[in-house]
Design an enzyme around this catalytic site. Structure first.
Site, PDB file in Angstrom:
ATOM      1  N   LYS A  67       5.030   2.020  -3.033  1.00 15.28           N
ATOM      2  CA  LYS A  67       4.999   3.629  -3.880  1.00 15.28           C
ATOM      3  C   LYS A  67       4.396   3.352  -5.005  1.00 15.28           C
ATOM      4  O   LYS A  67       5.221   3.079  -5.974  1.00 15.28           O
ATOM      5  CB  LYS A  67       5.533   4.639  -3.395  1.00 15.28           C
ATOM      6  CG  LYS A  67       6.388   5.858  -2.800  1.00 15.28           C
ATOM      7  CD  LYS A  67       5.518   6.295  -2.256  1.00 15.28           C
ATOM      8  CE  LYS A  67       4.739   7.613  -1.762  1.00 15.28           C
ATOM      9  NZ  LYS A  67       4.139   8.113  -0.167  1.00 15.28           N
ATOM     10  N   THR A 107      -3.674  13.044   7.799  1.00 21.89           N
ATOM     11  CA  THR A 107      -2.101  13.335   8.043  1.00 21.89           C
ATOM     12  C   THR A 107      -2.214  14.245   9.115  1.00 21.89           C
ATOM     13  O   THR A 107      -1.234  13.880   9.945  1.00 21.89           O
ATOM     14  CB  THR A 107      -1.504  13.448   6.929  1.00 21.89           C
ATOM     15  OG1 THR A 107      -2.198  12.374   5.930  1.00 21.89           O
ATOM     16  CG2 THR A 107       0.280  13.478   6.484  1.00 21.89           C
ATOM     17  N   SER A 133      -6.147   5.397   5.147  1.00 19.16           N
ATOM     18  CA  SER A 133      -6.880   4.839   4.119  1.00 19.16           C
ATOM     19  C   SER A 133      -7.107   3.184   4.199  1.00 19.16           C
ATOM     20  O   SER A 133      -8.275   2.817   3.808  1.00 19.16           O
ATOM     21  CB  SER A 133      -5.444   4.850   2.822  1.00 19.16           C
ATOM     22  OG  SER A 133      -5.196   5.954   2.626  1.00 19.16           O
ATOM     23  N   ASN A 188      -2.153  19.911   1.247  1.00 13.38           N
ATOM     24  CA  ASN A 188      -3.194  19.672   2.103  1.00 13.38           C
ATOM     25  C   ASN A 188      -2.505  19.029   3.837  1.00 13.38           C
ATOM     26  O   ASN A 188      -3.208  19.655   4.207  1.00 13.38           O
ATOM     27  CB  ASN A 188      -3.218  17.874   1.160  1.00 13.38           C
ATOM     28  CG  ASN A 188      -3.503  17.090   2.570  1.00 13.38           C
ATOM     29  OD1 ASN A 188      -3.319  16.473   3.255  1.00 13.38           O
ATOM     30  ND2 ASN A 188      -5.112  16.559   1.713  1.00 13.38           N
ATOM     31  N   LYS A 232       0.756  -1.514   0.400  1.00 18.05           N
ATOM     32  CA  LYS A 232       0.062   0.086  -0.147  1.00 18.05           C
ATOM     33  C   LYS A 232       1.133   1.158   0.263  1.00 18.05           C
ATOM     34  O   LYS A 232       1.656   1.357   1.009  1.00 18.05           O
ATOM     35  CB  LYS A 232      -0.877   0.141   1.640  1.00 18.05           C
ATOM     36  CG  LYS A 232      -1.706   1.253   1.399  1.00 18.05           C
ATOM     37  CD  LYS A 232      -3.036   0.598   1.333  1.00 18.05           C
ATOM     38  CE  LYS A 232      -4.128   2.080   1.732  1.00 18.05           C
ATOM     39  NZ  LYS A 232      -3.350   3.006   0.478  1.00 18.05           N
ATOM     40  N   LYS A 249       5.639   2.051   8.456  1.00 21.59           N
ATOM     41  CA  LYS A 249       4.710   2.916   9.369  1.00 21.59           C
ATOM     42  C   LYS A 249       3.021   2.282   9.214  1.00 21.59           C
ATOM     43  O   LYS A 249       2.583   1.928  10.296  1.00 21.59           O
ATOM     44  CB  LYS A 249       3.943   4.209   7.689  1.00 21.59           C
ATOM     45  CG  LYS A 249       4.769   4.836   7.750  1.00 21.59           C
ATOM     46  CD  LYS A 249       3.847   6.170   6.883  1.00 21.59           C
ATOM     47  CE  LYS A 249       4.641   7.065   5.590  1.00 21.59           C
ATOM     48  NZ  LYS A 249       4.261   7.709   5.134  1.00 21.59           N
TER      49      LYS A 249
HETATM   50  N1  LIG Z   1      -1.040  13.802   1.520  1.00 20.51           N
HETATM   51  C1  LIG Z   1      -0.684  12.755   2.330  1.00 20.51           C
HETATM   52  O1  LIG Z   1      -2.147  12.151   2.933  1.00 20.51           O
HETATM   53  C2  LIG Z   1       0.127  12.383   3.262  1.00 20.51           C
HETATM   54  C3  LIG Z   1       1.585  12.953   2.372  1.00 20.51           C
HETATM   55  N2  LIG Z   1       2.544  13.148   3.228  1.00 20.51           N
HETATM   56  C4  LIG Z   1       3.957  13.822   2.821  1.00 20.51           C
HETATM   57  O2  LIG Z   1       4.001  15.123   3.307  1.00 20.51           O
HETATM   58  C5  LIG Z   1       4.001  16.526   2.451  1.00 20.51           C
HETATM   59  C6  LIG Z   1       3.070  16.997   1.569  1.00 20.51           C
HETATM   60  O3  LIG Z   1       2.318  16.686   1.438  1.00 20.51           O
HETATM   61  P1  LIG Z   1       0.585  17.293   0.613  1.00 20.51           P
HETATM   62  O4  LIG Z   1       0.841  18.234   1.389  1.00 20.51           O
HETATM   63  O5  LIG Z   1       0.109  16.068   0.111  1.00 20.51           O
HETATM   64  O6  LIG Z   1       1.425  17.818  -0.834  1.00 20.51           O
HETATM   65  P2  LIG Z   1       1.010  19.148  -1.403  1.00 20.51           P
HETATM   66  O7  LIG Z   1       1.317  19.626  -2.925  1.00 20.51           O
HETATM   67  O8  LIG Z   1      -1.197  19.391  -1.303  1.00 20.51           O
HETATM   68  O9  LIG Z   1       1.508  20.499  -0.861  1.00 20.51           O
HETATM   69  C7  LIG Z   1       3.314  20.584  -1.336  1.00 20.51           C
HETATM   70  C8  LIG Z   1       3.265  22.308  -0.107  1.00 20.51           C
HETATM   71  O10 LIG Z   1       4.698  22.073   0.062  1.00 20.51           O
HETATM   72  C9  LIG Z   1       4.889  23.935  -0.691  1.00 20.51           C
HETATM   73  N3  LIG Z   1       6.188  23.621  -1.281  1.00 20.51           N
HETATM   74  C10 LIG Z   1       6.260  23.316  -1.677  1.00 20.51           C
HETATM   75  N4  LIG Z   1       8.180  23.786  -2.454  1.00 20.51           N
HETATM   76  C11 LIG Z   1       8.504  23.567  -0.856  1.00 20.51           C
HETATM   77  C12 LIG Z   1       9.503  24.851  -0.295  1.00 20.51           C
HETATM   78  N5  LIG Z   1      10.734  24.407  -0.937  1.00 20.51           N
HETATM   79  N6  LIG Z   1       9.500  25.431   0.092  1.00 20.51           N
HETATM   80  C13 LIG Z   1       8.155  25.287   0.948  1.00 20.51           C
HETATM   81  N7  LIG Z   1       7.500  25.403   0.496  1.00 20.51           N
HETATM   82  C14 LIG Z   1       7.023  24.872  -0.223  1.00 20.51           C
HETATM   83  C15 LIG Z   1       4.154  23.653  -1.379  1.00 20.51           C
HETATM   84  O11 LIG Z   1       4.071  25.298  -1.882  1.00 20.51           O
HETATM   85  C16 LIG Z   1       2.864  23.612  -1.285  1.00 20.51           C
HETATM   86  O12 LIG Z   1       1.975  24.615  -0.225  1.00 20.51           O
HETATM   87  C17 LIG Z   1       4.870  15.212   0.863  1.00 20.51           C
HETATM   88  O13 LIG Z   1       5.880  15.064   1.684  1.00 20.51           O
HETATM   89  C18 LIG Z   1       3.996  13.674   0.781  1.00 20.51           C
HETATM   90  O14 LIG Z   1       4.569  13.030   0.916  1.00 20.51           O
HETATM   91  C19 LIG Z   1       3.080  12.364   3.892  1.00 20.51           C
HETATM   92  C20 LIG Z   1       1.628  11.752   4.266  1.00 20.51           C
HETATM   93  C21 LIG Z   1       1.107  11.758   3.949  1.00 20.51           C
HETATM   94  O1  LIG Z   2      -2.214   6.983   1.910  1.00 23.33           O
HETATM   95  C1  LIG Z   2      -1.591   5.852   2.051  1.00 23.33           C
HETATM   96  O2  LIG Z   2      -2.286   4.793   1.341  1.00 23.33           O
HETATM   97  C2  LIG Z   2      -0.436   6.274   1.592  1.00 23.33           C
HETATM   98  C3  LIG Z   2       0.393   7.531   2.048  1.00 23.33           C
HETATM   99  C4  LIG Z   2       1.065   8.024   1.696  1.00 23.33           C
HETATM  100  O3  LIG Z   2       1.661   7.786   0.121  1.00 23.33           O
HETATM  101  C5  LIG Z   2       2.448   8.044   2.024  1.00 23.33           C
HETATM  102  O4  LIG Z   2       2.273   7.812   3.852  1.00 23.33           O
HETATM  103  O5  LIG Z   2       3.346   8.764   2.342  1.00 23.33           O
END
Ligand SMILES: NC(=O)C1=CN([C@@H]2O[C@H](COP(=O)(O)OP(=O)(O)OC[C@H]3O[C@@H](n4cnc5c(N)ncnc54)[C@H](O)[C@@H]3O)[C@@H](O)[C@H]2O)C=CC1
Ligand SMILES: O=C(O)CCC(=O)C(=O)O
Length: 420
Positions: free
Chosen positions: A112, A196, A354, A227, A76, A100
């Site tokens: 992934k 998250t 999830s 997000n 997953k 995790k």
């Molecule tokens: N969405 C989820 O459920 C999960 C996300 N993550 C991790 O959390 C992190 C963020 O994911 P999301 O919020 O989903 O992505 P997203 O794409 O929704 O948001 C990313 C944010 O980071 C900002 N950003 C990009 N480059 C930057 C920089 N150089 N300095 C500061 N900010 C910057 C973007 O402008 C945006 O605000 C990633 O590492 C992702 O793998 C981990 C577990 C689950």
């Molecule tokens: O929701 C999931 O199954 C995976 C989330 C994810 O890609 C992460 O935790 O980095």
């Protein structure tokens, strides 16, 4: 993740992860064969996906799916759309997914996926054709009992819906358990969107309380406003913490008296960008070293590195992003007495909900948002204390404790199956 560029302090996250896995298995006393099986994903698929672009020409994209280990159950993990996706990155992310699942006792191994593309420069219909082409290309190795994808950077519930639809057409039956992070109306789970972030806030609260601090007394810097980051800022604000800084790919804003988080969320676009509409924006490097009690990196890998770790003013770092701290920075932070709650613990609320979504799909019986959030909170509280207690018992950093707790179920499952 709009505006995301390759981090200035790029290190090979796969080799770093392998070194930590080796140390964890050595400390637990497992034999070499266990490391040999767990150091790399058991299966990796590289695909080439032709997509007819809106102007009529065909563009060919490269995609990956890495499945780390299926000794415990199906694999997953999310699918990332990003121009900087590499095979090593996807492999490392699949190993972190296993950790995790191991920490939270989820009946999965890690996986992934990623496609090298820039969705910011693609129309929605191009993104749809790419998402469907990816599912056709990997359809043999995925499925509700094999490998279950989900959203990650630059992918969202719309992309999950297209992938779900494509998979169901290929298999000729409706298969909601094939993918999670779907829209509610297609079998998504209540609470997945903010899961998250909720998990990150619970991890922050529990760790701070062990350090003798209450959430309402804390000044927090949140890097990233997508997000995860925007929901972390919102929940902290609602619970009475002071969010003194937020940032996105364009830089950050800081106010020692706290920021108006609901108004900033109103201003942000669908790619987590808000700073183009703000004044007083400071560069990311300056932002990360501003006065605060807690830093929550929620953007990219390798943001806290040996060049800035000695300037960070927080006493607690809660890793919402995957891989935001380099090993060199980890060491510097430890020497400075800064506590780091590692990613594989702090951000596992996403995969946990999830899992709840997959369970609800398999049962055809759906839970209320309160039920989802309460179950998540209980599991988060238990896992945070388990890891922090393990760290104390082994006199190790929380990251090493998390790797030990997270990897052990895979080693044990492989032994029972007779693989090692
Ligand atoms: N969405 C989820 O459920 C999960 C996300 N993550 C991790 O959390 C992190 C963020 O994911 P999301 O919020 O989903 O992505 P997203 O794409 O929704 O948001 C990313 C944010 O980071 C900002 N950003 C990009 N480059 C930057 C920089 N150089 N300095 C500061 N900010 C910057 C973007 O402008 C945006 O605000 C990633 O590492 C992702 O793998 C981990 C577990 C689950
Ligand atoms: O929701 C999931 O199954 C995976 C989330 C994810 O890609 C992460 O935790 O980095």
């Amino acid at each position: 993740m709009v505006g995301a560029t390759k981090p200035a302090h790029d290190t090979n996250i796969l080799t770093n992860t392998q070194a930590t896995i080796r140390e964890a298995l050595d400390r637990l006393g497992y034999e070499e064969a266990v490391y040999e099986l767990l150091m790399e994903p058991m299966r990796v698929m590289t695909v080439r996906i032709p997509v007819r672009m809106d102007d009529g020409h065909v563009e060919v994209f490269t995609g990956y799916r890495a499945q780390h280990n299926d000794a415990i159950g199906p694999t997953k993990g999310g699918v990332r759309f990003h121009p900087d996706v590499t095979l090593d990155e996807v492999k490392a992310l699949s190993i972190w997914m296993s950790l995790k699942c191991g920490i939270f006792n989820l009946p999965y191994g890690g996986a992934k996926g990623g496609i090298v593309c820039d969705p910011r420069s693609m129309s929605l219909s191009e993104q749809e054709r790419l998402a469907r082409g990816y599912v056709r290309a990997i359809s043999q190795i995925v499925g509700p009992a094999k490998d279950i994808p989900a959203p990650d950077v630059y992918t969202n519930s719309q992309i999950m819906a297209w992938m779900y639809d494509e998979y169901s057409r290929i298999r000729e039956f409706d298969s909601p358990g094939f993918i999670t992070g779907k829209p509610l109306v297609l079998g998504g789970s209540r609470g997945r969107e903010s899961a998250t972030a909720l998990g990150v806030v619970v991890a922050l609260r529990e760790t701070a309380e062990r350090m003798g601090k209450k959430l309402s007394e804390l000044r927090v810097l949140v890097q990233g406003f997508g997000n995860v980051g925007s929901n972390v800022a919102r929940i902290l604000h609602e619970l009475g913490a002071t969010v003194v800084g937020i940032s996105d790919a364009g830089g950050g804003v800081y106010n020692e008296n706290g920021l108006p988080i609901p108004e900033l969320i109103e201003e942000k676009d669908s790619f987590g960008m808000v700073t183009p509409r703000l004044s007083g924006v400071i560069p990311t490097e300056e932002f990360l070293t501003k006065p605060c009690d807690v830093l929550v990196p929620a953007a990219l890998e390798n943001q806290i590195h040996e060049g800035n770790a000695d300037k960070i003013q927080a006493s607690l770092i809660v890793e919402a992003a995957n891989g935001p701290t380099t090993p060199e920075a980890d060491q510097i932070l430890h020497e400075r007495g800064i506590v780091v709650v590692p990613d594989v613990l702090a951000n596992a609320g996403g995969v946990t909900v999830s899992y709840f979504e997959w369970v609800q799909n398999n049962q055809g019986f759906y839970w209320t948002e309160d039920e989802v959030n309460q179950r998540l909170e209980n599991m988060m509280v238990q896992s945070v204390h388990n890891i922090l207690d393990t760290a104390e018992r082994y006199d190790s950093l929380p990251r090493m404790a998390a790797y030990m707790v997270g990897i052990r179920p895979f080693a044990e499952a492989m032994r029972w199956r007779g693989w090692v």
